[in-house]
Design a protein around this motif. Structure first.
Motif, mmCIF file in Angstrom:
data_model
loop_
_atom_site.group_PDB
_atom_site.id
_atom_site.type_symbol
_atom_site.label_atom_id
_atom_site.label_comp_id
_atom_site.label_asym_id
_atom_site.label_seq_id
_atom_site.Cartn_x
_atom_site.Cartn_y
_atom_site.Cartn_z
ATOM 1 N N VAL A 103 61.677 19.613 51.809
ATOM 2 C CA VAL A 103 60.266 20.016 51.748
ATOM 3 C C VAL A 103 59.489 19.041 50.855
ATOM 4 O O VAL A 103 59.940 18.684 49.764
ATOM 5 C CB VAL A 103 60.131 21.446 51.210
ATOM 6 C CG1 VAL A 103 58.658 21.866 51.162
ATOM 7 C CG2 VAL A 103 60.933 22.408 52.077
ATOM 8 N N ILE A 104 58.302 18.622 51.356
ATOM 9 C CA ILE A 104 57.452 17.672 50.626
ATOM 10 C C ILE A 104 56.321 18.445 49.933
ATOM 11 O O ILE A 104 55.640 19.273 50.549
ATOM 12 C CB ILE A 104 56.846 16.632 51.581
ATOM 13 C CG1 ILE A 104 57.948 15.912 52.375
ATOM 14 C CG2 ILE A 104 55.991 15.632 50.806
ATOM 15 C CD1 ILE A 104 57.400 15.046 53.494
ATOM 16 N N PHE A 105 56.154 18.138 48.666
ATOM 17 C CA PHE A 105 55.023 18.697 47.913
ATOM 18 C C PHE A 105 54.172 17.533 47.421
ATOM 19 O O PHE A 105 54.686 16.583 46.813
ATOM 20 C CB PHE A 105 55.508 19.524 46.722
ATOM 21 C CG PHE A 105 56.203 20.788 47.121
ATOM 22 C CD1 PHE A 105 55.486 21.981 47.216
ATOM 23 C CD2 PHE A 105 57.559 20.792 47.413
ATOM 24 C CE1 PHE A 105 56.132 23.152 47.588
ATOM 25 C CE2 PHE A 105 58.203 21.961 47.780
ATOM 26 C CZ PHE A 105 57.489 23.149 47.879
ATOM 27 N N LEU A 106 52.888 17.622 47.724
ATOM 28 C CA LEU A 106 51.927 16.623 47.242
ATOM 29 C C LEU A 106 51.046 17.311 46.215
ATOM 30 O O LEU A 106 50.241 18.190 46.550
ATOM 31 C CB LEU A 106 51.091 16.088 48.410
ATOM 32 C CG LEU A 106 50.050 15.025 48.064
ATOM 33 C CD1 LEU A 106 50.717 13.765 47.529
ATOM 34 C CD2 LEU A 106 49.201 14.688 49.289
ATOM 35 N N ASP A 107 51.248 16.921 44.948
ATOM 36 C CA ASP A 107 50.550 17.610 43.854
ATOM 37 C C ASP A 107 50.722 19.120 43.975
ATOM 38 O O ASP A 107 49.757 19.898 43.934
ATOM 39 C CB ASP A 107 49.062 17.238 43.835
ATOM 40 C CG ASP A 107 48.836 15.841 43.284
ATOM 41 O OD1 ASP A 107 49.792 15.282 42.673
ATOM 42 O OD2 ASP A 107 47.745 15.300 43.471
ATOM 43 N N ASP A 108 51.979 19.533 44.191
ATOM 44 C CA ASP A 108 52.397 20.942 44.257
ATOM 45 C C ASP A 108 51.972 21.662 45.526
ATOM 46 O O ASP A 108 52.194 22.877 45.655
ATOM 47 C CB ASP A 108 51.889 21.725 43.033
ATOM 48 C CG ASP A 108 52.485 21.198 41.740
ATOM 49 O OD1 ASP A 108 53.665 20.752 41.782
ATOM 50 O OD2 ASP A 108 51.796 21.221 40.710
ATOM 51 N N ASP A 109 51.343 20.958 46.466
ATOM 52 C CA ASP A 109 51.002 21.584 47.739
ATOM 53 C C ASP A 109 52.094 21.276 48.762
ATOM 54 O O ASP A 109 52.473 20.117 48.962
ATOM 55 C CB ASP A 109 49.662 21.062 48.259
ATOM 56 C CG ASP A 109 48.492 21.584 47.440
ATOM 57 O OD1 ASP A 109 48.612 22.708 46.922
ATOM 58 O OD2 ASP A 109 47.487 20.860 47.327
#
Length: 455
Positions: free
Chosen positions: A80-86
């Motif tokens: 799973v990828i999180f970009l700035d916690d999103d």
């Protein structure tokens, strides 16, 4: 656009996680395998670039601001990828239309430690990241009975039992335990995060035993053509299966038997070896003579004697009226001796004497000499013997002559006799012949002398 504006999200077919429109477009650009079947693939909707929410970033239209992109991969994939916690999707993915600036990428996957890295996005450039994930601290302790078996996890050899694998990856794994002579033990295990998984592999023997003796001993043993020892022997472990067991020793024929070895069972074998033999082909002249091998009757000639033990043997041939023929022969294993016996007629002897001597001897009517004489006969049976001399009666006798025997006879010849008619005047005179009174006259008197009688 306000930084609080809700982002549009989409779903890739058969995937659990929602992805942003950035991920969707990035995947289309990267020719993601599921894009052809995605309902959004053919949409004509023009979606304006939406900046990733950051407190320091304000909305700007795409016509006014240039954007960059991030290519995110992971080992293993599907993290799973999180970009700035999103949460914006799973690897691999290309995140597009990101406003320039500094962002934090975090990758998460169950059973693995989180991975994170800051990235500086630049306009009109794509930044690539590959996250190598490490499993959380898990351990697997594996023992085997018997010990020293090889351990494989998911097909990879990890050591010899007993063994403990630290830093094992959480999740399901296939454990296999292998040891020569035993069946492969396997089990699927579920390794849980931050826990120790222990298991004991009880191996099942996959071998048996061959106990082999022979007569004579000290013979070589071969299994499927490979020499494995000498008799007597206890061969173990022998894996389950069918084998050709052979026993060999010089001078003997090969002993062989097919043996099926079953796990946990013993096969007891005794090899009785047979001496290699030779043969003899025996003829005689004349034929139909009696044949003896080492004193035992073996038939009549011609004859082939098979299966004769190697070594020295006596051949004897007998026939009536012939001398016994004998010969010592050396029989060799695997070879044939060819023998021809030429028989010699056997003879008997007869010594013929006479009184008086120098009489003529006849055998079966044929003159053969004068007395005294030794007569050699090659024919068994009765023969007519005659002894003749002038002035004497013929002496006759039938004599049986046996081959190999000697006989002696003496013929006492009798003078031939005549008669005299004697008269005297006066009569009744005494008649004396050769000094012997023979009667009175007149009368006829026999006379055995060839001389003139004295009367």
């Amino acid at each position: 656009m306000d930084s609080k504006t809700t982002k549009p999200y989409r779903h890739c077919p058969d995937e659990e996680y929602k992805i942003s429109i950035f991920i969707c477009r990035g995947r289309q650009k990267a020719h993601y395998p599921k894009c052809p079947e995605c309902e959004f693939r053919t949409t004509t909707e023009e979606i304006s670039p939406i900046p990733v929410e950051k407190e320091t970033i304000t909305s700007t239209s795409p016509s006014q601001t240039k954007t960059g992109s991030i290519m995110v991969k992971s080992e293993p994939p599907s993290a799973v990828i999180f970009l700035d916690d999103d949460n914006i999707g799973v690897t691999p993915a290309i995140i597009t239309q990101i406003l320039p600036g500094k962002y934090k990428i975090k990758i998460k996957m169950e059973g693995y430690n989180s991975w994170s890295q800051s990235v500086n996005v630049k306009a009109n450039k794509e930044t690539s990241l590959t996250a190598v994930l490490h499993g959380k601290d898990c351990s697997v302790a594996i023992e085997s009975n018997p010990t020293k078996a090889e351990i494989f996890i998911d097909g990879n050899r990890v050591g010899v039992a007993p063994v403990t694998i630290d830093n094992a990856k959480a999740g399901k794994h296939l454990v296999e335990v292998k040891l020569d002579g035993y069946e492969v033990w396997s089990k699927e295990i579920n390794v849980e995060t931050e826990q120790k998984t222990s298991l004991i592999a009880e191996l099942t023997a996959n071998y048996g035993t061959i106990s082999l003796s022979s007569e004579p001993t000290n013979a070589k043993i071969f299994i499927d053509g490979i020499e494995v020892g000498t008799t007597p022997a206890n061969l173990s472990p022998v894996p389950h299966g069918t084998y050709l067991v052979e026993v060999m020793i010089d001078g003997y024929g090969v002993w062989g038997e097919s043996v099926t070895v079953e796990p946990g069972k013993e096969n007891v074998l005794t090899a009785i070896l047979q001496v290699k033999t030779g043969s003899a082909s025996i003829k005689s002249r004349p034929k139909n003579a009696k044949l003896y091998l080492d004193g035992k009757y073996a038939g009549t000639t011609p004859e082939s004697i098979l299966s004769i033990n190697p070594g020295t043997h006596e051949i004897k041939i007998e026939m009536d009226n012939y001398d016994v023929w004998t010969e010592t022969v050396n029989i060799e294993a695997g070879k044939e001796n060819i023998i021809t016996a030429v028989l010699q007629r056997s003879t008997g002897t007869l010594m013929v004497e006479s009184e008086p001597e120098n009489a003529v001897i006849f055998v079966d009517g044929k003159e053969i000499g004068h007395t005294p004489e030794i007569i050699m006969s090659s024919a068994k049976g009765t023969h007519a013997i005659e002894v003749r001399m002038d002035g004497y009666d013929i002496w006759k006798k039938n004599v049986d002559i046996e081959p190999g025997t000697e006989k002696s006879i003496t013929a006492t010849l009798q003078l031939k006799t005549g008669s005299l008619n004697i008269n005297s005047k006066p009569s009744d005179a005494t008649i004396i012949v050769d000094g012997k009174e023979v009667g009175t006259n007149p009368g006829n008197h026999n006379c055995t002398s060839t001389r003139q009688p004295s009367c």
